[in-house]
Design a protein around this motif. Structure first.
Motif, short mmCIF file in Angstrom:
data_model
loop_
_atom_site.label_atom_id
_atom_site.label_comp_id
_atom_site.label_asym_id
_atom_site.label_seq_id
_atom_site.Cartn_x
_atom_site.Cartn_y
_atom_site.Cartn_z
N GLN A 1 0.83 -1.21 0.00
CA GLN A 1 0.00 0.00 0.00
C GLN A 1 0.86 1.25 0.00
OE1 GLN A 1 -3.44 -0.30 -0.20
NE2 GLN A 1 -2.91 -2.48 -0.42
N TYR A 2 0.43 2.26 -0.76
CA TYR A 2 1.10 3.55 -0.74
C TYR A 2 0.86 4.24 0.60
CZ TYR A 2 1.36 2.88 -5.79
OH TYR A 2 1.62 2.37 -7.04
N THR A 3 1.84 5.02 1.04
CA THR A 3 1.70 5.73 2.31
C THR A 3 0.99 7.06 2.13
OG1 THR A 3 3.89 6.75 2.04
CG2 THR A 3 3.78 4.65 3.25
N CYS A 4 0.85 7.52 0.87
CA CYS A 4 0.20 8.81 0.63
C CYS A 4 -0.12 8.93 -0.87
CB CYS A 4 1.09 9.97 1.07
SG CYS A 4 2.67 10.00 0.21
N ASP A 5 -0.96 9.88 -1.20
CA ASP A 5 -1.33 10.09 -2.60
C ASP A 5 -0.15 10.56 -3.44
OD1 ASP A 5 -3.94 9.31 -2.17
OD2 ASP A 5 -4.69 11.36 -1.88
N SER A 6 0.74 11.36 -2.86
CA SER A 6 1.88 11.84 -3.63
C SER A 6 2.80 10.70 -4.04
CB SER A 6 2.66 12.90 -2.84
OG SER A 6 3.21 12.35 -1.66
N ASN A 7 2.95 9.70 -3.19
CA ASN A 7 3.75 8.54 -3.57
C ASN A 7 3.05 7.71 -4.65
OD1 ASN A 7 5.81 9.20 -1.86
ND2 ASN A 7 5.57 7.44 -0.48
N ARG A 8 1.73 7.63 -4.57
CA ARG A 8 0.97 6.93 -5.62
C ARG A 8 1.18 7.63 -6.97
NH1 ARG A 8 -3.62 3.88 -5.16
NH2 ARG A 8 -3.92 4.65 -3.03
N ASN A 9 1.11 8.95 -6.97
CA ASN A 9 1.32 9.70 -8.20
C ASN A 9 2.75 9.57 -8.70
OD1 ASN A 9 -1.35 10.57 -8.04
ND2 ASN A 9 -0.82 12.48 -6.99
N PHE A 10 3.69 9.57 -7.77
CA PHE A 10 5.09 9.42 -8.14
C PHE A 10 5.34 8.06 -8.76
CE2 PHE A 10 9.56 8.43 -6.67
CZ PHE A 10 10.18 9.19 -7.64
N ASP A 11 4.73 7.03 -8.20
CA ASP A 11 4.90 5.68 -8.74
C ASP A 11 4.34 5.57 -10.16
OD1 ASP A 11 5.96 3.11 -8.23
OD2 ASP A 11 3.96 2.31 -7.89
N GLN A 12 3.23 6.24 -10.41
CA GLN A 12 2.66 6.25 -11.76
C GLN A 12 3.61 6.96 -12.72
OE1 GLN A 12 -0.06 4.72 -12.98
NE2 GLN A 12 0.58 5.47 -14.99
N TRP A 13 4.21 8.05 -12.26
CA TRP A 13 5.19 8.76 -13.09
C TRP A 13 6.39 7.88 -13.40
CZ3 TRP A 13 10.28 10.25 -12.37
CH2 TRP A 13 10.78 11.17 -13.30
N LEU A 14 6.87 7.14 -12.38
CA LEU A 14 7.99 6.22 -12.59
C LEU A 14 7.65 5.19 -13.67
CD1 LEU A 14 9.10 5.50 -8.90
CD2 LEU A 14 10.44 6.73 -10.62
N LEU A 15 6.46 4.64 -13.58
CA LEU A 15 6.01 3.63 -14.55
C LEU A 15 6.02 4.18 -15.97
CD1 LEU A 15 4.78 0.80 -15.09
CD2 LEU A 15 2.54 1.83 -14.69
N GLU A 16 5.61 5.43 -16.10
CA GLU A 16 5.57 6.05 -17.43
C GLU A 16 6.98 6.29 -17.97
OE1 GLU A 16 3.32 9.54 -16.69
OE2 GLU A 16 1.40 8.46 -16.50
N GLN A 17 7.95 6.53 -17.07
CA GLN A 17 9.33 6.76 -17.51
C GLN A 17 10.03 5.45 -17.85
OE1 GLN A 17 10.01 10.11 -17.81
NE2 GLN A 17 7.90 10.17 -17.05
N ASN A 18 9.77 4.44 -17.02
CA ASN A 18 10.43 3.14 -17.18
C ASN A 18 9.57 2.08 -16.51
OD1 ASN A 18 12.02 0.86 -17.20
ND2 ASN A 18 13.83 1.83 -16.30
N PRO A 19 9.01 1.16 -17.27
CA PRO A 19 8.12 0.13 -16.69
C PRO A 19 8.79 -0.73 -15.62
CG PRO A 19 7.92 0.17 -19.09
CD PRO A 19 9.09 1.05 -18.75
N GLN A 20 10.12 -0.73 -15.56
CA GLN A 20 10.81 -1.54 -14.56
C GLN A 20 11.08 -0.78 -13.26
OE1 GLN A 20 13.75 -4.52 -16.01
NE2 GLN A 20 13.77 -3.29 -17.87
N SER A 21 10.80 0.51 -13.25
CA SER A 21 10.98 1.31 -12.05
C SER A 21 9.70 1.31 -11.23
CB SER A 21 11.36 2.75 -12.41
OG SER A 21 12.60 2.80 -13.08
N ALA A 22 9.83 1.35 -9.91
CA ALA A 22 8.65 1.36 -9.05
C ALA A 22 9.07 1.56 -7.60
CB ALA A 22 7.87 0.05 -9.18
N ILE A 23 8.18 2.13 -6.82
CA ILE A 23 8.40 2.17 -5.37
C ILE A 23 8.34 0.74 -4.84
CG2 ILE A 23 7.44 2.95 -3.17
CD1 ILE A 23 6.43 5.44 -4.57
#
Length: 203
Positions: free
Chosen positions: A145-167
């Motif tokens: 589970q994400y600890t906050c909405d900003s981390n959820r949004n950041f994780d989505q951004w990571l996915l868009e940059q590189n599908p292998q990146s993630a929190i």
């Protein structure tokens, strides 16, 4: 200074991180920083911890910026970056001291692929000395589970940059650490919904 690579996040978090590192690395003689990035953390932490050698490292494309910071803010205990790719053999022979009793890495695990994170921990198990300290800074999930909405949004951004990146899930990171003889000693809350995980090598 304007010509130097600059991360506002590094400036924002270095004081909170430093207050923890002062305790974690108070007995360390040589700290290897994995993924020194811009070099901003290195120049600050080397001054904060003058009793130890602060050895920077990163992939070669970041070395120009790191060296620029080291030139702008030199310290006697600060060393120029080694080329370190976690998927390759670590350049241990180039270290000033034959022992690594401290390792620090910030904002790297969510950039790496899962396989690279596994390679990193294998390297930690191989090279961190018995009783050595590991400090890992960055965002983490808990029980998936994400600890906050900003981390959820950041994780989505990571996915868009590189599908292998993630929190990463802290439970998975802790499992990787245990496999390499590392025990989680503390989980420190940090600014901007990040954490600093402090491990000790006890096997």
């Amino acid at each position: 200074m304007s010509s130097l690579p600059y991360s506002q996040a590094c400036e924002n978090n270095k004081y909170a991180i430093g207050s923890v590192l002062e305790h974690c690395f108070n007995q360390s003689r040589q700290v290897l920083e994995i993924g020194s990035g811009t070099g901003q953390h290195a120049v600050y932490f080397a001054k904060l911890l003058p009793h130890l050698i602060w050895q920077t490292s990163d992939q070669s494309f970041n070395h120009g910026g790191i060296n620029a910071w080291l030139t702008a803010e030199p310290s006697l205990n600060l060393r120029p970056p080694l080329v370190l790719d976690v998927t390759q053999a670590w350049p241990i022979e180039k270290l000033e001291l034959p022992i690594i009793d401290g390792i620090f890495t910030a904002n790297t695990l969510h950039i790496m692929s899962k396989a690279m994170v596994q390679d990193l921990f294998k390297g930690l198990g191989e090279h961190l000395s018995l009783g050595g300290q590991l400090c890992v800074y960055g965002p983490f999930n808990y029980q998936g589970q994400y600890t906050c909405d900003s981390n959820r949004n950041f994780d989505q951004w990571l996915l868009e940059q590189n599908p292998q990146s993630a929190i990463r899930d802290i439970e998975w990171i802790t499992e990787l650490a245990i496999e390499q003889g590392l025990k989680l000693k503390a989980d420190h809350p940090m600014p901007a919904n990040n954490r600093l995980l402090h491990f000790e090598k006890n096997v």
